[in-house]
Design a protein around this motif. Structure first.
Motif, PDB file in Angstrom:
ATOM      1  N   GLN A  61      -9.410  50.197  16.030  1.00 34.50           N
ATOM      2  CA  GLN A  61      -8.958  49.304  14.957  1.00 34.50           C
ATOM      3  C   GLN A  61     -10.143  48.571  14.333  1.00 34.50           C
ATOM      4  OE1 GLN A  61      -5.939  46.753  16.712  1.00 34.50           O
ATOM      5  NE2 GLN A  61      -4.320  48.009  15.829  1.00 34.50           N
ATOM      6  N   VAL A  62     -11.085  48.135  15.170  1.00 28.11           N
ATOM      7  CA  VAL A  62     -12.269  47.451  14.647  1.00 28.11           C
ATOM      8  C   VAL A  62     -13.104  48.420  13.822  1.00 28.11           C
ATOM      9  CG1 VAL A  62     -14.329  46.138  15.236  1.00 28.11           C
ATOM     10  CG2 VAL A  62     -12.282  45.941  16.670  1.00 28.11           C
ATOM     11  N   ALA A  63     -13.358  49.603  14.388  1.00 25.96           N
ATOM     12  CA  ALA A  63     -14.195  50.591  13.704  1.00 25.96           C
ATOM     13  C   ALA A  63     -13.609  50.998  12.361  1.00 25.96           C
ATOM     14  CB  ALA A  63     -14.377  51.819  14.596  1.00 25.96           C
ATOM     15  N   ASP A  64     -12.301  51.117  12.307  1.00 21.09           N
ATOM     16  CA  ASP A  64     -11.647  51.523  11.063  1.00 21.09           C
ATOM     17  C   ASP A  64     -11.878  50.518   9.943  1.00 21.09           C
ATOM     18  OD1 ASP A  64      -9.774  53.160   9.497  1.00 21.09           O
ATOM     19  OD2 ASP A  64      -8.405  51.461   9.718  1.00 21.09           O
ATOM     20  N   LEU A  65     -12.037  49.233  10.306  1.00 21.96           N
ATOM     21  CA  LEU A  65     -12.155  48.173   9.310  1.00 21.96           C
ATOM     22  C   LEU A  65     -13.595  47.856   8.915  1.00 21.96           C
ATOM     23  CD1 LEU A  65      -9.478  45.747  10.798  1.00 21.96           C
ATOM     24  CD2 LEU A  65      -9.271  47.009   8.655  1.00 21.96           C
ATOM     25  N   THR A  66     -14.575  48.258   9.727  1.00 20.53           N
ATOM     26  CA  THR A  66     -15.943  47.789   9.492  1.00 20.53           C
ATOM     27  C   THR A  66     -16.844  48.800   8.796  1.00 20.53           C
ATOM     28  OG1 THR A  66     -16.601  48.541  11.718  1.00 20.53           O
ATOM     29  CG2 THR A  66     -15.869  46.248  11.483  1.00 20.53           C
ATOM     30  N   LYS A  67     -16.369  49.981   8.500  1.00 20.50           N
ATOM     31  CA  LYS A  67     -17.254  51.049   8.013  1.00 20.50           C
ATOM     32  C   LYS A  67     -17.925  50.727   6.676  1.00 20.50           C
ATOM     33  CE  LYS A  67     -14.669  54.535  10.539  1.00 20.50           C
ATOM     34  NZ  LYS A  67     -13.663  55.610  10.491  1.00 20.50           N
ATOM     35  N   GLU A  72     -25.846  43.954   8.872  1.00 25.52           N
ATOM     36  CA  GLU A  72     -25.855  42.551   9.310  1.00 25.52           C
ATOM     37  C   GLU A  72     -24.434  42.035   9.513  1.00 25.52           C
ATOM     38  OE1 GLU A  72     -29.429  43.751   7.272  1.00 25.52           O
ATOM     39  OE2 GLU A  72     -27.337  43.674   6.549  1.00 25.52           O
ATOM     40  N   ALA A  73     -23.550  42.387   8.581  1.00 21.05           N
ATOM     41  CA  ALA A  73     -22.168  41.911   8.667  1.00 21.05           C
ATOM     42  C   ALA A  73     -21.440  42.537   9.852  1.00 21.05           C
ATOM     43  CB  ALA A  73     -21.434  42.229   7.371  1.00 21.05           C
ATOM     44  N   VAL A  74     -21.652  43.824  10.079  1.00 21.24           N
ATOM     45  CA  VAL A  74     -20.946  44.476  11.176  1.00 21.24           C
ATOM     46  C   VAL A  74     -21.467  43.977  12.522  1.00 21.24           C
ATOM     47  CG1 VAL A  74     -22.413  46.524  11.496  1.00 21.24           C
ATOM     48  CG2 VAL A  74     -19.963  46.699  11.875  1.00 21.24           C
ATOM     49  N   ASP A  75     -22.736  43.640  12.588  1.00 21.95           N
ATOM     50  CA  ASP A  75     -23.278  43.072  13.827  1.00 21.95           C
ATOM     51  C   ASP A  75     -22.636  41.723  14.115  1.00 21.95           C
ATOM     52  OD1 ASP A  75     -25.402  43.163  16.002  1.00 21.95           O
ATOM     53  OD2 ASP A  75     -25.935  41.279  15.005  1.00 21.95           O
ATOM     54  N   TRP A  76     -22.418  40.915  13.091  1.00 18.23           N
ATOM     55  CA  TRP A  76     -21.754  39.621  13.258  1.00 18.23           C
ATOM     56  C   TRP A  76     -20.315  39.812  13.747  1.00 18.23           C
ATOM     57  CZ3 TRP A  76     -17.512  37.190  10.958  1.00 18.23           C
ATOM     58  CH2 TRP A  76     -17.408  35.818  11.168  1.00 18.23           C
ATOM     59  N   VAL A  77     -19.597  40.777  13.131  1.00 16.42           N
ATOM     60  CA  VAL A  77     -18.218  41.056  13.558  1.00 16.42           C
ATOM     61  C   VAL A  77     -18.196  41.509  15.013  1.00 16.42           C
ATOM     62  CG1 VAL A  77     -16.235  42.580  13.218  1.00 16.42           C
ATOM     63  CG2 VAL A  77     -17.395  41.585  11.240  1.00 16.42           C
ATOM     64  N   ALA A 100     -16.719  38.210   7.114  1.00 21.66           N
ATOM     65  CA  ALA A 100     -18.071  38.760   7.197  1.00 21.66           C
ATOM     66  C   ALA A 100     -18.528  39.301   5.855  1.00 21.66           C
ATOM     67  CB  ALA A 100     -18.124  39.850   8.262  1.00 21.66           C
ATOM     68  N   PHE A 101     -17.624  39.965   5.168  1.00 23.18           N
ATOM     69  CA  PHE A 101     -17.937  40.523   3.851  1.00 23.18           C
ATOM     70  C   PHE A 101     -18.371  39.407   2.904  1.00 23.18           C
ATOM     71  CE2 PHE A 101     -16.134  42.952  -0.024  1.00 23.18           C
ATOM     72  CZ  PHE A 101     -17.372  43.522  -0.275  1.00 23.18           C
ATOM     73  N   ALA A 102     -17.607  38.304   2.903  1.00 18.76           N
ATOM     74  CA  ALA A 102     -17.915  37.187   2.003  1.00 18.76           C
ATOM     75  C   ALA A 102     -19.193  36.457   2.408  1.00 18.76           C
ATOM     76  CB  ALA A 102     -16.742  36.216   1.992  1.00 18.76           C
ATOM     77  N   LEU A 103     -19.429  36.320   3.726  1.00 20.72           N
ATOM     78  CA  LEU A 103     -20.604  35.585   4.196  1.00 20.72           C
ATOM     79  C   LEU A 103     -21.909  36.328   3.937  1.00 20.72           C
ATOM     80  CD1 LEU A 103     -19.383  34.177   7.645  1.00 20.72           C
ATOM     81  CD2 LEU A 103     -19.968  32.848   5.611  1.00 20.72           C
ATOM     82  N   PHE A 104     -21.894  37.630   4.188  1.00 20.83           N
ATOM     83  CA  PHE A 104     -23.148  38.386   4.158  1.00 20.83           C
ATOM     84  C   PHE A 104     -23.399  39.096   2.832  1.00 20.83           C
ATOM     85  CE2 PHE A 104     -22.337  37.742   8.616  1.00 20.83           C
ATOM     86  CZ  PHE A 104     -23.596  37.528   9.155  1.00 20.83           C
TER      87      PHE A 104
END
Length: 372
Positions: A61-67, A72-77, A100-104
């Motif tokens: 579920q995490v992998a599906d959303l972070t691609k 930098e953002a995916v490392d934070w997530v 994460a998308f908005a922050l980075f």
């Protein structure tokens, strides 16, 4: 298959993984993409999968959303999610990904918000496979039982208009004796069909009326006396009354179909198969692409030459087969070969030397490993 910084994977390698795991092409692509994303961009979450402290489905579920996130953002997530993933759901993870998308990447986030309308769309999946889970209520949830899946993302105002129309039509259907006993959900689904026919059946529009072009069998073994009928080009087994309902809908054009003998060798001059050969090949295929384990509709697939036409292959029944575009490319460019020793039985051999038999009913088995 995964996000920025992950390794690339050959699409043909993924295709070969499908029959080994008994998974469709779409499913195995998603699985491989999720594993690559986890192993290369979500190391903390991946470590929890490897030590069995988090179930694989949660990590996917995490992998599906972070691609689509930056490294930098995916490392934070990953840092936020990994310690608590065993007790968090998809909604929580989705919110973290959006944050994460908005922050980075705030500029990209703002642009995405402005261009959100470009993501609107309607997906009508006429070839959805049945989804097996531990819930037996999901049985019958697929094209094989005459169902299809529809999904849409719309402008809020348009969605409100659609909701009002569907509700009104469903309410009117409740007063029609033909739909006595139907649940509200079923009447709402029928309402979408009524909306569609209101457009396609009108002579003043450019819509196309429903053309009912069915290949039905009522004497196939276990179906005798069951009240069910196999509708080949829909890939469905439905009650006979359902076919009556399809045929009697306003605006429907019913086309008579000539009988096609599947044991007759039909030849055609030139490269392109005739319309009868296209139909015969789909019927011989048993309704799906003839690649082992593929569930895509044969009626939407390519009709290809087993022995290439340019290499001397003829356009004749025993040299034609139905493959989806992906598996057509796999055979043409990926080093796979296959033969058809008897109608509907196909023997496939991979570049690794693994050989499979795919049978007329769509089942398959691995025959063995041979020298490639």
């Amino acid at each position: 298959m995964a996000g920025e910084g992950a390794v690339a994977v050959s699409e043909f390698a993924v295709m070969e993984l499908g029959p080994v795991l008994g998974m469709s092409l779409g499913s195995v692509r998603r699985l491989a993409g999720d594993v690559v994303e986890l192993a290369h961009r979500l190391p903390r979450t991946w470590a929890r999968v490897l030590d069995y402290s988090v179930e694989g489905w949660r990590a996917r579920q995490v992998a599906d959303l972070t691609k689509k996130l930056s490294p930098e953002a995916v490392d934070w997530v990953d840092a936020q999610v990994a310690p608590v993933l065993h007790q968090r759901g998809r909604v929580t993870i989705s919110r973290l990904v959006e944050k994460a998308f908005a922050l980075f990447d705030p500029e990209a986030a703002a642009l995405a918000a402005e261009e959100k309308a470009d993501q609107f769309g309607v997906e009508v999946d006429l070839d959805a496979p049945m989804l097996f889970t531990e819930d037996p209520a999901n049985l019958g949830d697929g094209a094989a039982t005459g169902h299809a899946h529809v999904e849409a993302t719309m402008d809020l105002a348009d969605a409100t208009d659609l909701e009002n129309a569907v509700s009104a039509i469903a309410r009117d259907l409740g007063n029609d004796d033909r739909y006595t006993g139907w649940s509200l959900g079923r009447r709402r689904a029928k309402a979408l069909g009524e909306l569609a026919r209101g457009y396609t059946a009108s002579a003043e529009t450019s819509g196309t009326a429903r053309v009912l072009h069915l290949y039905c069998h009522v004497d196939q073994g276990d179906l005798r006396g069951s009240g069910l009928v196999s509708v080949d080009n829909y890939g469905a087994i439905v009650p006979l009354e359902r076919v009556d309902e399809w045929a009697m809908a306003p605006g429907t054009v019913v086309c008579p179909v000539k009988v096609i003998d599947l044991n007759t060798e039909i030849s055609h001059e030139g490269y392109s198969p005739s319309s009868t050969q296209h139909e015969q090949a789909a019927l011989i295929a048993g309704g799906t692409c003839v690649y082992p384990g593929c569930t895509r509709s044969a009626w939407l697939a390519d009709t290809e030459h087993l022995e290439a036409y340019d290499d001397g292959g003829s356009t004749t029944t025993t040299n034609l087969a139905k493959t989806c575009r992906s598996h057509h490319r796999l055979k043409t460019f990926g080093g796979w070969t296959y033969t058809q020793p008897t109608p509907g039985t196909f023997i496939w051999r991979s570049p690794l030397g693994i050989e499979y038999a795919r049978y007329p009913d769509g089942t398959y088995e691995q025959l063995g490993l041979y020298a490639a």
